[in-house]
Design a protein around this motif. Structure first.
Motif, PDB file in Angstrom:
ATOM      1  N   THR A   7      -1.097  -5.900  10.501  1.00  0.00           N
ATOM      2  CA  THR A   7      -1.929  -5.706   9.315  1.00  0.00           C
ATOM      3  C   THR A   7      -2.129  -4.223   9.066  1.00  0.00           C
ATOM      4  OG1 THR A   7      -3.948  -6.388   8.170  1.00  0.00           O
ATOM      5  CG2 THR A   7      -4.153  -5.870  10.528  1.00  0.00           C
ATOM      6  N   VAL A  33       0.164  -9.070   7.200  1.00  0.00           N
ATOM      7  CA  VAL A  33      -0.897  -9.193   6.193  1.00  0.00           C
ATOM      8  C   VAL A  33      -1.140  -7.809   5.606  1.00  0.00           C
ATOM      9  CG1 VAL A  33      -3.271  -9.872   5.735  1.00  0.00           C
ATOM     10  CG2 VAL A  33      -1.939 -11.126   7.449  1.00  0.00           C
ATOM     11  N   GLN A  39      -7.391  -5.115  -3.771  1.00  0.00           N
ATOM     12  CA  GLN A  39      -7.797  -6.270  -2.981  1.00  0.00           C
ATOM     13  C   GLN A  39      -9.153  -5.974  -2.348  1.00  0.00           C
ATOM     14  OE1 GLN A  39      -5.119  -7.153   0.280  1.00  0.00           O
ATOM     15  NE2 GLN A  39      -5.600  -9.340   0.191  1.00  0.00           N
ATOM     16  N   GLU A  43     -11.065 -10.751   0.290  1.00  0.00           N
ATOM     17  CA  GLU A  43      -9.729 -11.310   0.081  1.00  0.00           C
ATOM     18  C   GLU A  43      -8.828 -11.030   1.280  1.00  0.00           C
ATOM     19  OE1 GLU A  43      -9.488 -11.040  -4.802  1.00  0.00           O
ATOM     20  OE2 GLU A  43      -8.981  -9.276  -3.600  1.00  0.00           O
ATOM     21  N   ALA A  47      -7.011 -13.757   3.754  1.00  0.00           N
ATOM     22  CA  ALA A  47      -5.578 -13.704   4.045  1.00  0.00           C
ATOM     23  C   ALA A  47      -5.327 -13.624   5.549  1.00  0.00           C
ATOM     24  CB  ALA A  47      -4.942 -12.517   3.329  1.00  0.00           C
TER      25      ALA A  47
END
Length: 144
Positions: A7, A33, A39, A43, A47
């Motif tokens: 991420t 991710v 974003q 959110e 995710a």
């Protein structure tokens, strides 16, 4: 075998995953991710939660790009809150770190995998000037 989630900001996670797949091939139980412009943190959290749920493994190594950033902070919260998964979290994700994690995850447990990934990140930092000056010999012959 541990699942892996990468991420970070922008398309860094999906870009690193794409690059790692060129080196290591496509491997299951790895997700990226991205935290994209516009974003919200909520959110991103949704995710990341969905990504964790998509991994069938009970152990997950999360590799974030930057300590203190929204992806890292969100992962740190999820590490504490997600039940049924043992999660480790490292910041400073890099190609050496991810490649090491992908190649080693079938052979070691989560604690050792975390240590190996962190070590690979540190050892992956090479000063080309030191290589050229004879201060350090490259540890590779043909490249990847």
């Amino acid at each position: 075998m541990a699942g892996i989630m990468i991420t970070g900001h922008g398309h860094f996670p999906s870009g690193v995953l794409s690059a790692v797949e060129l080196v290591a091939g496509t491997s299951g139980e790895i997700v990226a991710v991205d935290f994209e412009a516009g974003q919200t943190a909520g959110e991103l959290r949704a995710a990341m939660t969905a990504a964790l749920e998509s991994l069938d493994e009970d152990q997950v190594l999360i590799l974030a790009d930057l300590a203190g950033g929204t992806p890292f902070n969100t992962a740190a919260v999820l590490k504490q809150e997600v039940k049924g998964k043992e999660i480790r979290l490292l910041a400073g994700a890099s190609m050496p770190m991810v490649v090491e994690a992908v190649f080693s995850r079938a052979a070691v447990g989560l604690d050792e995998l975390t240590a190996m990934a962190a070590q690979a990140a540190a050892e992956g930092l090479i000063d080309a000037d030191r290589l050229e000056s004879g201060g350090e010999e490259p540890q590779f012959e043909d490249g990847l």
